[in-house]
Design a protein around this motif. Structure first.
Motif, PDB file in Angstrom:
ATOM      1  N   UNK A 243      20.170 -14.456  28.053  1.00  0.00           N
ATOM      2  CA  UNK A 243      21.225 -15.472  27.957  1.00  0.00           C
ATOM      3  C   UNK A 243      20.684 -16.878  28.205  1.00  0.00           C
ATOM      4  N   UNK A 244      19.487 -16.958  28.813  1.00  0.00           N
ATOM      5  CA  UNK A 244      18.873 -18.266  29.095  1.00  0.00           C
ATOM      6  C   UNK A 244      17.760 -18.619  28.115  1.00  0.00           C
ATOM      7  N   UNK A 245      17.368 -17.650  27.291  1.00  0.00           N
ATOM      8  CA  UNK A 245      16.200 -17.852  26.442  1.00  0.00           C
ATOM      9  C   UNK A 245      16.317 -19.037  25.505  1.00  0.00           C
ATOM     10  N   UNK A 246      17.474 -19.163  24.832  1.00  0.00           N
ATOM     11  CA  UNK A 246      17.647 -20.260  23.884  1.00  0.00           C
ATOM     12  C   UNK A 246      17.610 -21.609  24.584  1.00  0.00           C
ATOM     13  N   UNK A 296      21.752 -21.081  17.341  1.00  0.00           N
ATOM     14  CA  UNK A 296      22.423 -20.270  16.329  1.00  0.00           C
ATOM     15  C   UNK A 296      21.815 -18.882  16.204  1.00  0.00           C
ATOM     16  N   UNK A 297      20.483 -18.791  16.300  1.00  0.00           N
ATOM     17  CA  UNK A 297      19.810 -17.502  16.149  1.00  0.00           C
ATOM     18  C   UNK A 297      19.922 -16.658  17.415  1.00  0.00           C
ATOM     19  N   UNK A 298      19.799 -17.298  18.574  1.00  0.00           N
ATOM     20  CA  UNK A 298      19.742 -16.551  19.826  1.00  0.00           C
ATOM     21  C   UNK A 298      21.102 -16.357  20.501  1.00  0.00           C
ATOM     22  N   UNK A 299      22.119 -17.076  20.055  1.00  0.00           N
ATOM     23  CA  UNK A 299      23.447 -16.909  20.654  1.00  0.00           C
ATOM     24  C   UNK A 299      24.262 -15.973  19.768  1.00  0.00           C
ATOM     25  N   UNK A 300      24.597 -14.808  20.292  1.00  0.00           N
ATOM     26  CA  UNK A 300      25.208 -13.749  19.497  1.00  0.00           C
ATOM     27  C   UNK A 300      26.516 -14.196  18.865  1.00  0.00           C
ATOM     28  N   UNK A 304      26.982 -14.289  14.876  1.00  0.00           N
ATOM     29  CA  UNK A 304      27.966 -13.422  14.229  1.00  0.00           C
ATOM     30  C   UNK A 304      28.981 -14.213  13.420  1.00  0.00           C
ATOM     31  N   UNK A 305      29.375 -15.378  13.949  1.00  0.00           N
ATOM     32  CA  UNK A 305      30.341 -16.209  13.231  1.00  0.00           C
ATOM     33  C   UNK A 305      29.743 -16.764  11.941  1.00  0.00           C
ATOM     34  N   UNK A 306      28.471 -17.148  11.972  1.00  0.00           N
ATOM     35  CA  UNK A 306      27.806 -17.642  10.764  1.00  0.00           C
ATOM     36  C   UNK A 306      27.706 -16.532   9.723  1.00  0.00           C
TER      37      UNK A 306
END
Length: 315
Positions: A243-246, A296-300, A304-306
């Motif tokens: 959850x902190x990676x991005x 955008x890539x790392x936040x689920x 998913x919305x994209x």
């Protein structure tokens, strides 16, 4: 034609932005990756704003701060890129004195704001991981609004003396700026006065803003890592750290080039001017381009919305 540019003037009506010294012949080709990065920054940050606005499940502190970051990135890159591209494509090098001072202010103000937003996002992650039961009460909408206003005011106030001082110096050497934009020291170095106060204050602001923010981010993530390593299972540790990676990746992409650029502009007297200008532009362009991709890539939820938008965009 440029002889008049070296005559005495207190406040020139215009400055001449040279572009990238020594690489004038290649500027059209250099503009291609810069223009591509700018287009990606615009598309990505507007997409973040649109998705968070339309998706009610994303109306949470983390995504509010992400929207602040997106707006800041849009202003930061738009304050420099259009003029830079006009230099590269149309040889439109003149910039009005007041417009130059305004651009100087916007660059440093919104750079300081971006640093503050990363600090606020680190605080959000700290509360979410170290004190999750109080997250919703600690970061209420009213508190987020106050944090956002504090970041805005801090960036606006601490950087205000830079353009004010720059507008007061007499300019009698030249009005040719060897840069693609009105960067603070590039402008101040043209003044024919003792400008040490501008130089020292600019360095003070860089240390105060970036140094203080980096300190609090480091403290937050020290506590976060302690909380993560105290979790009982490896899967729980990896999931929580994910959850902190991005955020961590975006911080590194912002601070490492930013600190290096500040050091080069102040102390890198032996660094080639064209390298300094190129790197300064990369610092202004890469974070606004990367941030939407990273989150955008790392936040689920955003990813998913994209995907949902692309899958369901049929007639």
């Amino acid at each position: 034609m440029l002889e008049s540019n070296t005559t005495f003037f207190t406040h020139p009506s215009t400055f001449i932005l040279l572009g990238i010294p020594g690489l004038e012949a290649a500027q059209v080709w250099i503009s291609i990756p810069f223009c591509t990065m700018y287009a990606m920054a615009l598309l990505g940050n507007f997409a973040i704003l649109f998705i968070v606005k339309m998706e009610s499940s994303l109306h949470e502190p983390m995504y509010y701060f992400l929207c602040m970051l997106a707006v800041t990135d849009l202003v930061l890159c738009t304050s420099t890129l259009p003029k830079m591209l006009s230099i590269f494509w149309f040889n439109s090098r003149e910039i009005n004195f007041n417009a130059c001072i305004t651009q100087l202010y916007f660059i440093h103000c919104f750079f300081a704001m971006e640093s503050g937003i990363f600090m606020a996002m680190a605080f959000d992650r700290y509360v979410a991981i170290c004190d999750p039961l109080r997250h919703s009460t600690t970061l209420r909408n009213s508190i987020i609004t106050k944090i956002g206003l504090a970041i805005l005011l801090r960036g606006g106030v601490v950087t205000l003396p830079c353009p004010l001082l720059a507008s007061q110096w007499p300019y009698c050497r030249s009005n040719i700026i060897p840069h693609t934009c009105c960067e603070h020291m590039a402008v101040v170095n043209l003044a024919c006065a003792d400008t040490r106060i501008s130089s020292y204050y600019g360095l003070f602001v860089a240390n105060l803003v970036m140094g203080l923010d980096m300190f609090f981010i480091t403290v937050s993530y020290t506590q976060i890592l302690r909380a993560i390593f105290s979790l009982p299972t490896k899967d729980a540790r990896l999931k929580t750290f994910g959850t902190c990676g991005s955020h961590l990746f975006a911080i590194l992409a912002f601070y490492i080039p930013g600190v290096f650029s500040v050091l080069v502009s102040r102390f890198g007297h032996n660094v080639a001017q064209n390298f300094h200008v190129l790197f300064a532009n990369v610092c202004l362009l890469v974070p606004p381009m990367l941030n939407p991709i990273i989150f955008g890539v790392r936040t689920k939820q955003i990813r998913n919305r994209i995907l949902w938008l692309f899958i369901n965009k049929g007639p």
